[in-house]
Design a protein around this motif. Structure first.
Motif, mmCIF file in Angstrom:
data_model
loop_
_atom_site.group_PDB
_atom_site.id
_atom_site.type_symbol
_atom_site.label_atom_id
_atom_site.label_comp_id
_atom_site.label_asym_id
_atom_site.label_seq_id
_atom_site.Cartn_x
_atom_site.Cartn_y
_atom_site.Cartn_z
ATOM 1 N N TYR A 40 2.872 -7.076 -4.209
ATOM 2 C CA TYR A 40 2.378 -5.619 -4.312
ATOM 3 C C TYR A 40 1.571 -5.245 -2.942
ATOM 4 O O TYR A 40 1.242 -6.172 -2.412
ATOM 5 C CB TYR A 40 1.214 -5.487 -5.500
ATOM 6 C CG TYR A 40 1.623 -5.903 -6.751
ATOM 7 C CD1 TYR A 40 2.550 -5.033 -7.428
ATOM 8 C CD2 TYR A 40 1.535 -7.129 -7.298
ATOM 9 C CE1 TYR A 40 3.024 -5.338 -8.693
ATOM 10 C CE2 TYR A 40 1.926 -7.440 -8.826
ATOM 11 C CZ TYR A 40 2.633 -6.698 -9.261
ATOM 12 O OH TYR A 40 3.203 -6.898 -10.489
ATOM 13 N N ARG A 41 1.816 -3.973 -3.123
ATOM 14 C CA ARG A 41 1.529 -3.030 -1.671
ATOM 15 C C ARG A 41 0.123 -2.643 -1.767
ATOM 16 O O ARG A 41 -0.262 -1.746 -2.669
ATOM 17 C CB ARG A 41 2.256 -2.131 -1.351
ATOM 18 C CG ARG A 41 2.133 -1.402 0.037
ATOM 19 C CD ARG A 41 3.448 -0.761 0.662
ATOM 20 N NE ARG A 41 4.044 -0.160 -0.560
ATOM 21 C CZ ARG A 41 4.018 0.974 -1.028
ATOM 22 N NH1 ARG A 41 2.954 1.954 -0.416
ATOM 23 N NH2 ARG A 41 4.588 1.556 -1.769
ATOM 24 N N ILE A 42 -1.172 -3.137 -1.389
ATOM 25 C CA ILE A 42 -2.469 -2.974 -1.402
ATOM 26 C C ILE A 42 -3.077 -2.514 -0.046
ATOM 27 O O ILE A 42 -3.047 -3.313 0.616
ATOM 28 C CB ILE A 42 -3.181 -3.828 -2.202
ATOM 29 C CG1 ILE A 42 -2.495 -4.450 -3.689
ATOM 30 C CG2 ILE A 42 -4.580 -3.634 -2.517
ATOM 31 C CD1 ILE A 42 -3.048 -5.331 -4.268
ATOM 32 N N THR A 43 -3.613 -1.360 -0.141
ATOM 33 C CA THR A 43 -4.465 -1.096 1.190
ATOM 34 C C THR A 43 -5.850 -0.715 0.551
ATOM 35 O O THR A 43 -6.234 -0.727 -0.631
ATOM 36 C CB THR A 43 -3.775 0.213 1.830
ATOM 37 O OG1 THR A 43 -3.986 1.214 0.894
ATOM 38 C CG2 THR A 43 -2.408 -0.111 1.957
ATOM 39 N N THR A 46 -5.952 1.900 -1.988
ATOM 40 C CA THR A 46 -5.420 1.804 -3.406
ATOM 41 C C THR A 46 -6.436 2.081 -4.283
ATOM 42 O O THR A 46 -7.472 1.545 -4.268
ATOM 43 C CB THR A 46 -4.935 0.424 -3.484
ATOM 44 O OG1 THR A 46 -4.011 0.282 -2.271
ATOM 45 C CG2 THR A 46 -4.370 0.078 -4.883
ATOM 46 N N PRO A 54 -0.826 -2.353 -8.905
ATOM 47 C CA PRO A 54 -0.595 -1.617 -7.826
ATOM 48 C C PRO A 54 1.015 -1.272 -7.542
ATOM 49 O O PRO A 54 1.785 -1.962 -8.092
ATOM 50 C CB PRO A 54 -1.144 -2.490 -6.649
ATOM 51 C CG PRO A 54 -1.097 -3.895 -7.367
ATOM 52 C CD PRO A 54 -1.375 -3.598 -8.744
#
Length: 409
Positions: A40-43, A46, A54
């Motif tokens: 998953y793409r988490i910043t 988020t 996510p």
């Protein structure tokens, strides 16, 4: 553990050496199975509700060059965003910071550090201005966001550190050294009529400046708002002058607004504005879309503005400020109660007069186009209709002619 083994061919020869790593059969060391969920793409930005997953990393849009390309006109507009005087102030502040960094062997672009910005403001606070005066804390606080916003979000210096240093400077150095908040004098009516009386209105420059002063006072206008006026933004009747503002500092969006300034025997707004409009007709500069106030030569002709790439034919807000200061100085009222008369005095003065005449705050907010602290919803009456005659209501009517208030015991 890493080992080296020999790979041999059937005839016993050694082909090459193979590096290999022996690992335990733990899942964390093994390749992910084909049916494993994608990462998953988490910043830090988020935001998820409970139970929500996510965004998946493998669903990132496949951007192409087309997605990052804009027309030249769009690029130009992003570079010019903000009012013209705001752009000039912003670019000048950034250029000075960059020049100082270069002199000091520091990096200003394309990124910088909090330490660099803090050191620069410390330099301004310690050295002061070229004329020997000190920078006011409010001026420094105005410089800070111009520099910080020069950098992309996520890479900006910590403005809070610098802001704390400026507030410490205010308390420990600036105030104790006799500094005070920079504030323009209030050019009240009693002083304004003295200034107008000293203007030679037999000259074209005099007629321009007189019209500029009475409109500025009657409209409670900021310098840039006066400079931005077009010929079509002014309509003169026998009762007074209508002045239109497309937008102001506190009203950046929405419809424009007409302000009615009733004629008065002390200001003679109608006579003065008509005289200046007649000058513009003689100069061939009265087309509706042309600026109302123009730069003039000493003989009263139109000054060439071919090199004025930012403001074009318009005066700058700074030019309006210089006109006000010059006329005040010539009339001997450069300072009022210890404060310097500037273009902003044409905003503070009429507000002071109306407050003294007990004009309600809501009416003063309406007259000056202020939005903050307005308590009544009377902004719907910006223009006349069948039930409200705006020409019969001007908050300045409450101020006695020539500013002659009766003294109270």
């Amino acid at each position: 553990m890493t080992t080296a083994t020999e790979a041999t061919d059937p005839e016993g020869g050694v082909d090459d050496l193979v590096d290999a790593e022996l690992v335990d059969d733990e899942p964390r060391f093994l390749p992910a199975p084909a049916d494993a969920p994608p990462p998953y793409r988490i910043t830090r930005d988020t935001v998820l509700v409970e139970g929500e997953l996510p965004p998946r990393a493998d669903r990132q849009p496949a951007f192409t060059e087309r997605d990052f390309t804009v027309p030249k006109s769009a690029k130009r507009r992003t570079e010019r965003r903000g009012a013209r005087n705001t752009q000039i102030n912003r670019d000048t502040t950034r250029a000075r910071f960059a020049a100082w960094c270069e002199e000091e062997g520091r990096v200003a672009r394309p990124s910088t550090t909090t330490a660099n910005v803090l050191a620069y403001f410390d330099h301004l606070m310690e050295r002061g201005k070229e004329d020997g005066s000190r920078y006011s804390p409010d001026t420094l606080l105005a410089y800070l966001p111009r520099i910080v916003s020069w950098y992309p979000k996520g890479e900006r210096p910590d403005a809070s550190v610098v802001r704390d240093a400026i507030e410490d400077y205010r308390l420990e150095d600036y105030v104790t050294a006799g500094g005070e908040r920079e504030q323009a004098a209030g050019l009240t009516l009693a002083y304004l009529v003295r200034i107008l009386a000293e203007i030679d209105e037999t000259t074209r420059i005099g007629r321009r400046d007189a019209a500029l002063l009475v409109i500025g006072y009657g409209k409670l206008a900021r310098a840039i708002e006066t400079a931005d006026l077009l010929v079509k933004n002014v309509r003169v009747t026998d009762k007074g002058v209508w002045v239109f503002s497309a937008k102001t500092k506190t009203r950046r969006k929405g419809k424009g607004k007409w302000r009615f300034i009733r004629d008065r025997a002390d200001l003679q707004t109608v006579r003065r504005v008509r005289a200046w409009l007649a000058d513009l007709r003689e100069l061939g500069a009265d087309a509706p879309a042309l600026p109302l106030f123009r730069a003039l030569t000493v003989t009263g002709g139109l000054k060439g503005r071919g090199n004025a790439t930012v403001r074009g034919l318009h005066l700058s807000g700074r030019a309006v400020n210089e006109i006000v200061k010059k006329r005040a100085r010539e009339a001997g009222v450069e300072y009022i109660n210890g404060l310097k008369v500037t273009s902003h005095s044409l905003r503070a003065g009429p507000n002071t007069d109306m407050k003294r005449a007990k004009v309600p705050l809501s009416d003063r907010n309406e007259a000056g186009d202020w939005g903050a602290r307005s308590t009544l919803s009377d902004t719907e009456y910006d223009r006349p209709d069948d039930t409200v005659d705006v020409e019969e209501k001007d908050p300045l009517d409450a101020v006695p002619l020539f500013g002659r208030f009766e003294k109270t015991r």
